[in-house]
Design an enzyme around this catalytic site. Structure first.
Site, PDB file in Angstrom:
ATOM      1  N   CYS A   1       0.796  -1.044   0.018  1.00 41.89           N
ATOM      2  CA  CYS A   1       0.095  -0.083   0.096  1.00 41.89           C
ATOM      3  C   CYS A   1       0.983   1.345  -0.017  1.00 41.89           C
ATOM      4  CB  CYS A   1      -0.833  -0.042   1.296  1.00 41.89           C
ATOM      5  SG  CYS A   1      -0.260   0.410   2.693  1.00 41.89           S
TER       6      CYS A   1
ATOM      7  N   CYS B   1       0.761   3.977   1.913  1.00 46.70           N
ATOM      8  CA  CYS B   1       1.289   4.345   3.162  1.00 46.70           C
ATOM      9  C   CYS B   1       2.493   3.629   3.632  1.00 46.70           C
ATOM     10  CB  CYS B   1       0.364   4.460   4.283  1.00 46.70           C
ATOM     11  SG  CYS B   1      -0.346   2.877   4.744  1.00 46.70           S
TER      12      CYS B   1
END
Length: 136
Positions: A46, A48
């Site tokens: 992901c 992040c």
């Protein structure tokens, strides 16, 4: 399961900073049995993880005190290893990316995904450094 060519650079990012990649349940159990402190980073594809978690984990190692052992498992790839690591992170629910600091096999500090999303790497690294100063 993510293709290896997709996750390879993400794995190498942490491995290049000294994190040992764990691919099996046995490897996780052995890592957490070691004396001293162990930082476990649950790596992820992901955004992040790329923008905040991996850079924060690496930046935190500039602290004067650091964990004795640095390990990582990859969510969506190292299924067995991730499941075992997460079992040791109870009562926290599974999240990725996430980071857990263990001392002599006991969980002493946890950073969940919701602590990572939207926060700069420097702030996350500070959180880790405070834990290192207390437990390492």
């Amino acid at each position: 399961m993510y293709p290896e060519e997709l996750v390879k650079p993400m794995r190498e990012d942490l491995a290049g900073a000294g994190f040992e990649e764990l691919h099996t349940s046995e490897a996780v159990e052995n890592a957490l049995k070691k004396d001293g402190t162990t930082l476990v980073v649950v790596n992820s594809v992901c955004g992040c993880a790329a923008a905040n978690a991996r850079p924060a984990a690496k930046l935190s190692l500039q602290n004067s005190k650091t964990p004795n052992n640095l390990v990582t498992v990859f969510a969506g790839v190292d299924m067995e290893a991730v499941a075992t690591a997460r079992n040791h992170m109870v009562p926290f629910p599974p999240s990725s990316p996430s980071m857990a600091l263990f001392k002599d096999g006991e969980l002493v500090h946890m950073i969940e995904r919701h602590h990572i999303e939207g926060r700069p790497a420097e702030l996350i690294a500070e959180n880790l450094m405070e834990a290192y100063n207390e437990f390492c």
